[in-house]
Design an enzyme around this catalytic site. Structure first.
Site, PDB file in Angstrom:
ATOM      1  CG  ASP A  80       5.679   3.961   1.431  1.00 33.22           C
ATOM      2  OD1 ASP A  80       5.778   4.523   2.539  1.00 33.22           O
ATOM      3  OD2 ASP A  80       4.599   3.813   0.831  1.00 33.22           O
ATOM      4  CE1 TYR A 134      -3.651   2.507   0.353  1.00 38.34           C
ATOM      5  CE2 TYR A 134      -2.583   3.268   2.354  1.00 38.34           C
ATOM      6  CZ  TYR A 134      -3.534   3.442   1.369  1.00 38.34           C
ATOM      7  OH  TYR A 134      -4.384   4.526   1.410  1.00 38.34           O
ATOM      8  CE  LYS A 170       0.963   4.698   8.593  1.00 29.55           C
ATOM      9  NZ  LYS A 170      -0.476   4.656   8.709  1.00 29.55           N
TER      10      LYS A 170
HETATM   11  C1  LIG Z   1       3.413   2.097   3.551  1.00 28.30           C
HETATM   12  C2  LIG Z   1       2.412   3.203   3.409  1.00 28.30           C
HETATM   13  N1  LIG Z   1       2.562   4.112   2.437  1.00 28.30           N
HETATM   14  C3  LIG Z   1       1.703   5.131   2.274  1.00 28.30           C
HETATM   15  C4  LIG Z   1       0.634   5.282   3.109  1.00 28.30           C
HETATM   16  C5  LIG Z   1      -0.310   6.435   2.916  1.00 28.30           C
HETATM   17  O1  LIG Z   1      -0.132   7.375   3.911  1.00 28.30           O
HETATM   18  P1  LIG Z   1      -1.306   8.378   4.275  1.00 28.30           P
HETATM   19  O2  LIG Z   1      -2.387   7.575   4.929  1.00 28.30           O
HETATM   20  O3  LIG Z   1      -0.689   9.377   5.187  1.00 28.30           O
HETATM   21  O4  LIG Z   1      -1.763   8.986   2.996  1.00 28.30           O
HETATM   22  C6  LIG Z   1       0.420   4.361   4.136  1.00 28.30           C
HETATM   23  C7  LIG Z   1      -0.725   4.502   5.054  1.00 28.30           C
HETATM   24  O5  LIG Z   1      -0.999   3.686   5.891  1.00 28.30           O
HETATM   25  C8  LIG Z   1       1.322   3.297   4.300  1.00 28.30           C
HETATM   26  O6  LIG Z   1       1.177   2.368   5.258  1.00 28.30           O
END
Ligand SMILES: Cc1ncc(COP(=O)(O)O)c(C=O)c1O
Length: 488
Positions: A290, A195, A318
């Protein structure tokens, strides 16, 4: 007397005591997904559902009212809870309280940002101080923007420059745009199941590898037709995909969650990231880590410090605002990051990013002071030890009750698989029929944990924090014991 680690020490300290034996784990997960489900006894499950009716009338009424005005009744998937969402009124350290006065051990931790524990007073005080002096935003430069960027660079030297944004989703969008502008290539490779937020190009192969555009309702195919998924850990497939892209305009970036897709639902082998690095170099693609979840949670040096792999770009979310809003950003190599400056100068490649409230002083102050507190208190290591204790206790229970469930952790990221839904292999068409029942089982297990006083992320992921003392973990393990004792 213990002293706080120096910055140089802090970035070498990790909450991971050992990397799991991935081959063994994958075998156990495969066995879970291909063997019959092990739900709770029906009478016990009915009793848990009855608990919500009796003990959560306030949440039930709020959920019904919210369903009228909020699509699906919740604003974010994290708040889904079977049989209905809970209304939370208080969060402190390791615990949550709902509107009906029920208290829970909190392993959701807002989805991961609060390594210090919820609503950590020293950070809150700094945020209030900032609010009193200049309010949350002015639109002009504030010293906290620089302080945060400098601190991130000190902790993760590969982040030579940092652009603060509003969310992890935005960080990914910016990273991919910069990678395309910098390399002149168009294709993006991601790992199936991972994700990376909900931008048009990344709503692809979510949750389970092989799902491609299944979730891409409302997105024109042109948006994701240059996004390719590779099966987790399959370095040969990564190479083949990069090769295929080469004759079609080249790969701009390979983006990975460095512990494996969905925070390690399919954990990476310890050398995967290094192999991805080498392949990116060979094919002229950028490597994007990421680190929305792993950044600062595994340790202040991030997954890149833990694995000793230098990505070209890193995406943050986060923890970068310590649980306060507008948590996102991208950072990395100066010459790639320079593409973001183009919008302000008249020469060079211009990659446009924006956001009226991006880099507001409130988020930057919250992130800066959270990271300083994490450094001072050694929070990632303490949270990791709590994760170890939780996982070890879950392992004991799984063993004692002879269950096929699987528990493992990377420090404070703990996975507990009871239904096998996340391990289904959709390359086998027979798996499709399993999705519904196994998803329902996962929801029911989540409900049972909650009724026993433990809030998890969707019943299968548990984030620990520095606030999780041995007593808290043992309280939670006693709750898991009560649930597991009633498996069919
Ligand atoms: C690995 C990863 N990348 C990107 C995101 C997206 O972040 P946001 O919810 O701040 O848009 C998340 C959200 O949980 C995530 O776990």
């Amino acid at each position: 007397m213990s002293t706080a680690p120096t910055r140089a020490e802090a970035r070498t300290r990790y909450g991971i005591s050992e990397w799991p034996d991935v081959d063994r784990l994958v075998k156990r997960c495969d066995a879970l997904a291909t063997s019959p489900m092990r739900p709770l006894r029906r009478d016990r499950m009915e009793a848990y559902l009855g608990w919500f009716e009796e003990r959560c009338p306030g949440s039930k009424a709020a959920a019904a009212a919210a369903a009228e005005r909020i699509p699906g009744g919740v604003q974010h998937n994290l708040a889904f809870n079977h049989p209905f969402p809970l209304e939370i009124t208080r969060a402190e350290g390791a615990h949550l309280w709902d509107v009906d006065g029920n208290r829970y051990v909190d392993f959701l931790q807002a989805g991961g940002p609060t390594v210090l524990g919820s609503n950590y007073p020293p950070v809150r005080e700094k945020v209030v101080e900032l609010l009193q002096s200049c309010g949350p935003v002015t639109g002009l430069f504030h010293e906290y923007e620089l302080k945060l960027a400098q601190l991130i660079h000190d902790l993760m030297p590969a982040v030579e420059q940092f652009r603060m944004l509003g969310s992890g989703t935005e960080g990914v969008m910016a990273a991919l745009r910069a990678a395309r502008a910098f390399t002149g290539h168009e294709h993006i490779v991601k790992v199936g199941g991972g994700y990376h937020g909900w931008s048009d190009q990344m709503v692809f192969a979510l949750r389970l590898p092989g799902t491609g555009a299944l979730d891409a309702a409302g997105i024109p195919p042109e948006c994701y037709q240059r996004t390719h998924e590779v099966f987790p850990h399959d370095v040969d497939e990564l190479r083949r995909t990069l090769q295929a892209n080469q004759s079609a305009g080249g790969t701009a970036a390979v983006i990975v969650e460095p512990v494996g897709p969905e925070s390690g639902v399919r954990p990476v082998t310890a050398d995967y990231n290094q192999q991805a690095r080498e392949l990116c170099d060979e094919f002229g693609a950028l490597l994007i880590f990421d680190e929305v979840v792993t950044g600062f949670r595994l340790g202040l040096g991030g997954a890149q410090g833990y694995f000793g792999v230098r990505p070209d770009l890193t995406v943050f979310g986060k923890c970068v605002a310590g649980g306060y809003p507008a948590a996102g950003g991208v950072g990395g190599r100066q010459e790639v990051m320079a593409t973001f400056a183009g919008g302000l100068s008249s020469t060079g490649v211009k990659v446009l990013v924006g956001g009226t409230l991006s880099a507001n002083p409130l988020s930057c102050a919250a992130g800066y002071h959270s990271l300083l507190e994490m450094e001072r208190t050694d929070a990632p290591v303490k949270a990791g030890r709590a994760g170890d204790r939780l996982r070890a206790g879950l392992d004991d229970l799984i063993h004692r009750y002879e269950l096929p469930y699987v528990a493992y952790n990377f420090g404070s990221i703990v996975h507990l698989h009871t239904s096998g839904i996340l391990q289904l292999d959709l390359r086998d068409p027979a798996s499709f029929a399993e999705v519904g029942p196994r998803k329902h089982l996962l929801e029911e297990m989540g409900a049972a944990f909650t009724a026993e006083g433990v809030v998890t992320l969707a019943g299968s992921r548990l984030y620990t924090s520095m606030a999780d003392t041995d007593e808290v973990i043992d309280e939670a393990l006693a709750a898991f014991d009560r649930v597991f004792a009633h498996v069919e």
